[in-house]
Design an enzyme around this catalytic site. Structure first.
Site, PDB file in Angstrom:
ATOM      1  N   ARG A   1       0.512  14.824  12.854  1.00 27.07           N
ATOM      2  CA  ARG A   1       1.297  15.064  11.581  1.00 27.07           C
ATOM      3  C   ARG A   1       1.183  15.563  10.879  1.00 27.07           C
ATOM      4  O   ARG A   1       0.044  16.573   9.867  1.00 27.07           O
ATOM      5  CB  ARG A   1      -0.026  13.669  10.839  1.00 27.07           C
ATOM      6  CG  ARG A   1       0.309  12.297  11.033  1.00 27.07           C
ATOM      7  CD  ARG A   1      -0.463  10.623  11.325  1.00 27.07           C
ATOM      8  NE  ARG A   1       0.385  10.590  10.265  1.00 27.07           N
ATOM      9  CZ  ARG A   1       0.197   9.425   9.568  1.00 27.07           C
ATOM     10  NH1 ARG A   1      -0.767   8.424   9.203  1.00 27.07           N
ATOM     11  NH2 ARG A   1       1.401   8.895   8.602  1.00 27.07           N
TER      12      ARG A   1
ATOM     13  N   ARG B   1      -8.497  -0.336   5.402  1.00 26.17           N
ATOM     14  CA  ARG B   1      -7.244   0.958   4.437  1.00 26.17           C
ATOM     15  C   ARG B   1      -6.337   0.151   3.947  1.00 26.17           C
ATOM     16  O   ARG B   1      -5.275   0.213   3.605  1.00 26.17           O
ATOM     17  CB  ARG B   1      -7.538   1.830   4.994  1.00 26.17           C
ATOM     18  CG  ARG B   1      -8.194   2.910   5.629  1.00 26.17           C
ATOM     19  CD  ARG B   1      -8.561   3.572   6.297  1.00 26.17           C
ATOM     20  NE  ARG B   1      -6.840   4.313   5.803  1.00 26.17           N
ATOM     21  CZ  ARG B   1      -6.118   4.899   6.772  1.00 26.17           C
ATOM     22  NH1 ARG B   1      -5.782   4.672   7.280  1.00 26.17           N
ATOM     23  NH2 ARG B   1      -4.854   5.276   6.148  1.00 26.17           N
TER      24      ARG B   1
ATOM     25  N   CYS C   1      -4.727  12.738  12.871  1.00 22.62           N
ATOM     26  CA  CYS C   1      -5.011  12.162  12.649  1.00 22.62           C
ATOM     27  C   CYS C   1      -5.195  10.991  14.011  1.00 22.62           C
ATOM     28  O   CYS C   1      -4.830  11.270  15.178  1.00 22.62           O
ATOM     29  CB  CYS C   1      -5.010  11.200  11.875  1.00 22.62           C
ATOM     30  SG  CYS C   1      -2.909  10.194  11.975  1.00 22.62           S
TER      31      CYS C   1
ATOM     32  N   LYS D   1       1.011  -1.247  -0.215  1.00 22.36           N
ATOM     33  CA  LYS D   1       0.012   0.421   0.184  1.00 22.36           C
ATOM     34  C   LYS D   1       1.030   1.025  -0.032  1.00 22.36           C
ATOM     35  O   LYS D   1       0.298   2.465  -0.895  1.00 22.36           O
ATOM     36  CB  LYS D   1      -1.077  -0.191   1.479  1.00 22.36           C
ATOM     37  CG  LYS D   1      -1.595   1.107   0.969  1.00 22.36           C
ATOM     38  CD  LYS D   1      -2.439   1.312   2.620  1.00 22.36           C
ATOM     39  CE  LYS D   1      -1.935   2.021   4.481  1.00 22.36           C
ATOM     40  NZ  LYS D   1      -1.291   2.831   4.249  1.00 22.36           N
ATOM     41  N   ASN D   2       1.625   1.518   1.014  1.00 24.80           N
ATOM     42  CA  ASN D   2       2.378   2.582   1.043  1.00 24.80           C
ATOM     43  C   ASN D   2       3.768   2.767   0.036  1.00 24.80           C
ATOM     44  O   ASN D   2       4.585   3.837   0.031  1.00 24.80           O
ATOM     45  CB  ASN D   2       3.403   2.138   2.205  1.00 24.80           C
ATOM     46  CG  ASN D   2       2.687   3.197   3.517  1.00 24.80           C
ATOM     47  OD1 ASN D   2       1.170   2.751   3.421  1.00 24.80           O
ATOM     48  ND2 ASN D   2       2.830   2.828   4.231  1.00 24.80           N
TER      49      ASN D   2
ATOM     50  N   ASP E   1       5.375   1.253  12.067  1.00 22.40           N
ATOM     51  CA  ASP E   1       3.936   0.104  11.610  1.00 22.40           C
ATOM     52  C   ASP E   1       3.688  -1.397  11.876  1.00 22.40           C
ATOM     53  O   ASP E   1       2.710  -1.728  11.729  1.00 22.40           O
ATOM     54  CB  ASP E   1       3.877   0.381   9.777  1.00 22.40           C
ATOM     55  CG  ASP E   1       3.250   2.186   9.810  1.00 22.40           C
ATOM     56  OD1 ASP E   1       2.600   2.803  11.009  1.00 22.40           O
ATOM     57  OD2 ASP E   1       3.717   1.675   8.625  1.00 22.40           O
TER      58      ASP E   1
HETATM   59  C1  UD1 Z   1       4.480   6.885   6.624  1.00 19.12           C
HETATM   60  C2  UD1 Z   1       3.492   5.725   6.289  1.00 19.12           C
HETATM   61  C3  UD1 Z   1       2.786   5.726   7.545  1.00 19.12           C
HETATM   62  C4  UD1 Z   1       4.209   4.900   8.260  1.00 19.12           C
HETATM   63  C5  UD1 Z   1       4.762   6.752   8.473  1.00 19.12           C
HETATM   64  C6  UD1 Z   1       6.721   6.196   9.470  1.00 19.12           C
HETATM   65  C7  UD1 Z   1       2.429   5.693   3.958  1.00 19.12           C
HETATM   66  C8  UD1 Z   1       0.929   6.380   3.348  1.00 19.12           C
HETATM   67  N1  UD1 Z   1       2.323   6.403   4.985  1.00 19.12           N
HETATM   68  O1  UD1 Z   1       3.144   8.191   7.170  1.00 19.12           O
HETATM   69  O2  UD1 Z   1       2.411   4.356   7.718  1.00 19.12           O
HETATM   70  O3  UD1 Z   1       3.457   5.079  10.383  1.00 19.12           O
HETATM   71  O4  UD1 Z   1       5.501   6.921   7.038  1.00 19.12           O
HETATM   72  O5  UD1 Z   1       7.179   4.910   8.143  1.00 19.12           O
HETATM   73  O6  UD1 Z   1       3.389   5.723   3.536  1.00 19.12           O
HETATM   74  N2  UD1 Z   1       5.920  14.634   9.990  1.00 19.12           N
HETATM   75  C9  UD1 Z   1       6.558  16.691  10.787  1.00 19.12           C
HETATM   76  N3  UD1 Z   1       6.381  17.386   9.287  1.00 19.12           N
HETATM   77  C10 UD1 Z   1       6.520  16.801   8.673  1.00 19.12           C
HETATM   78  C11 UD1 Z   1       6.163  15.244   8.156  1.00 19.12           C
HETATM   79  C12 UD1 Z   1       6.319  14.461   8.896  1.00 19.12           C
HETATM   80  O7  UD1 Z   1       6.880  16.711  11.503  1.00 19.12           O
HETATM   81  O8  UD1 Z   1       6.349  17.151   7.048  1.00 19.12           O
HETATM   82  C13 UD1 Z   1       6.786  13.711  11.529  1.00 19.12           C
HETATM   83  C14 UD1 Z   1       5.642  13.098  11.147  1.00 19.12           C
HETATM   84  O9  UD1 Z   1       4.417  13.425  12.549  1.00 19.12           O
HETATM   85  C15 UD1 Z   1       5.356  12.285  11.918  1.00 19.12           C
HETATM   86  C16 UD1 Z   1       7.282  11.439  11.822  1.00 19.12           C
HETATM   87  O10 UD1 Z   1       7.510  12.692  10.649  1.00 19.12           O
HETATM   88  O11 UD1 Z   1       6.325  12.105  13.332  1.00 19.12           O
HETATM   89  C17 UD1 Z   1       7.282  10.681  10.215  1.00 19.12           C
HETATM   90  O12 UD1 Z   1       6.186  11.297   9.304  1.00 19.12           O
HETATM   91  P1  UD1 Z   1       5.971  10.766   8.309  1.00 19.12           P
HETATM   92  O13 UD1 Z   1       7.124   9.374   7.885  1.00 19.12           O
HETATM   93  O14 UD1 Z   1       6.205  11.946   7.184  1.00 19.12           O
HETATM   94  O15 UD1 Z   1       5.035   9.695   7.749  1.00 19.12           O
HETATM   95  P2  UD1 Z   1       4.076   9.707   6.628  1.00 19.12           P
HETATM   96  O16 UD1 Z   1       4.777   9.528   5.411  1.00 19.12           O
HETATM   97  O17 UD1 Z   1       2.743  10.186   6.632  1.00 19.12           O
END
Ligand code: UD1
Length: 419
Positions: free
Chosen positions: A121, A398, A116, A22-23, A306
């Site tokens: 996030r 999902r 969420c 999925k990811n 995850d």
């Molecule tokens: C992706 C995965 C999710 C997984 C996560 C971490 C997908 C669709 N989802 O989510 O399943 O749990 O990676 O491995 O691929 N953050 C910030 N600022 C930003 C972006 C992120 O502070 O602009 C923080 C987030 O709040 C979190 C951390 O960075 O604490 C990691 O988040 P991120 O790696 O971005 O997760 P996703 O890409 O949303």
């Protein structure tokens, strides 16, 4: 709302096929926006999130022809440059169309994703990276409005936190920018490698794939290609953990061990016997209860957030005591309260769960709060005595294709009832 009714106690045994990731599928679908011709993507999982991403692409004017696990996608011309609230609110990964849309059309409007269940996030790093490439970003009426009328420009950008989605968005944006972009402190997750391979097949120039430093030399155009999405490492890990929690024996096909090393190491620590081949993984508990294993989540190649909830559920029925620390999302231990309702002995100390294994959990009505937390409740229910009713399972749909069919093949007693 559908519910799962699970009669616990069976050892999970048998063989199943793992679905596409999925990811990895989600950013790959978003990246089709970069190309001027059609792409055929195969091994896409049948999941609500993938359907939502295809609906989002269609709403932008992309031609989508999907059947079974593949989709032909032609984003030669977009008719809309706006990802609406109605779609973004159901799936945060919709933010991934921002980078490619802006890079190709010089404009993109994406509804601002909210928080969420697992945490706040933010997307600040995505936006700062795009600004560093010369984009003008405004947040207006709940929308991120990004413009770069004269195109994006290569830059040197260090992400102050490792972010998977941020790395993906910026890598896609940089692919069509003028000049070279260097992304430092980039995420190294296998899904990013898969996305980079897809983009390279479309004509992108990316170096350092799989490392924390990506160098992207912008090209002026990209073309479509054929691509097969990698296996889902989290689905793989979930079934392995379920087998460990039920003293079972499973063989998972169409998957890969090299993308799951931290998880396999921890499973070996539980006492599981693990064998791997080029495209399969087998786990055998030889009828024994798992030993408790402590872990800390961190970006790849460390233990994935995850998989944290599933290991917490397994630890609840393991021998001994484990400490599970969650460092990525602030709210991701909430499922422990539901596990305690099933007789688990879990105490929270900040971002650490201290889990004292019990010989058996007892079925109870519980509620799923997010995708991976739901998977942990299914594992707990499989290992428990008696019946568990899991409410709000739309979360699980999902991220897990045909979950009840796959558990049934392994001998689990699970059925879905419409709510
Ligand atoms: C992706 C995965 C999710 C997984 C996560 C971490 C997908 C669709 N989802 O989510 O399943 O749990 O990676 O491995 O691929 N953050 C910030 N600022 C930003 C972006 C992120 O502070 O602009 C923080 C987030 O709040 C979190 C951390 O960075 O604490 C990691 O988040 P991120 O790696 O971005 O997760 P996703 O890409 O949303």
């Amino acid at each position: 709302m559908d519910k799962f009714i699970i009669q616990g106690g069976a050892r999970l045994e048998g063989e199943i096929r793992i679905s596409g990731s999925k990811n990895s599928g989600l950013p790959i679908l978003a990246a089709t926006i970069l190309a001027e011709g059609p792409s055929v993507i195969s091994n896409l999982p049948h999941l609500n999130d993938i359907t939502t991403m295809l609906a989002l692409l269609r709403s932008l004017g992309v031609k989508v022809n999907s059947e079974k696990s593949s989709a032909e996608i032609d984003a030669s011309r977009l008719t809309e440059l706006e990802a609406p609230y109605a779609l973004v609110k159901t799936m945060r990964a919709s933010i991934l169309v921002l980078g490619p849309m802006l890079a190709r059309y010089g404009e993109a409007n994406v509804s601002f994703p909210g928080g969420c269940a697992i945490g706040s996030r933010p997307v600040d790093i995505h936006l700062r990276g795009l600004e560093a490439m010369g984009a003008k970003i405004e947040v207006d009426g709940g929308y991120i409005r990004a413009t770069a009328p004269r195109g994006l420009k290569g830059t040197h950008f260090t992400m102050d936190k490792v972010t998977v989605g941020g790395t993906e968005n910026l890598m896609m944006a940089a692919a069509l920018a003028q000049g070279t972009t260097v992304l430092e402190n980039a995420a190294r997750e296998p899904e990013i490698v898969d996305l980079a391979r897809f983009m390279i097949a479309m004509g992108a120039k990316i170096e350092g794939v799989g490392s924390g430093r990506l160098e992207i030399n912008g090209v002026s155009r990209m073309q479509g290609c054929q691509y097969t999405v990698m296996p889902d490492r989290i689905e793989t890990g979930t079934y392995l953990t379920a087998a460990a929690a039920t003293a079972g024996k499973v063989k998972l096909l169409a998957t890969r061990a090299d993308i799951l090393e931290a998880v396999l190491d921890k499973l070996a620590e539980t006492g599981a016997h693990i064998e791997t081949g080029e495209d399969w993984i087998a786990l055998d508990m030889k009828g024994d209860r798992p030993r408790a294993v402590s872990l800390t989540t961190a970006p790849y190649p460390a233990f994935p957030t995850d998989m944290q909830a599933q290991f917490t559920a397994m630890n609840a029925v393991a021998m001994g005591e484990a400490r599970v620390s969650e460092t990525i999302f602030e709210n991701r231990l909430i499922q422990t309260h539901e596990l305690n309702r099933m007789g688990a002995q879990i105490r929270l100390d900040g971002n650490t769960a201290i889990i004292k294994g019990v010989p058996q959990l007892k079925g109870a009505p519980v509620m799923a709060s997010d995708l991976r937390a739901s998977a942990s409740l299914v594992i707990a229910a499989m290992a428990a005595r008696g019946q568990t009713v899991i409410d709000r399972i739309y979360h699980i749909d999902r991220g897990y294709e045909s979950i009840e069919e796959k558990f049934k093949v392994l001998g689990g007693h699970i059925r879905r009832v419409p709510g």
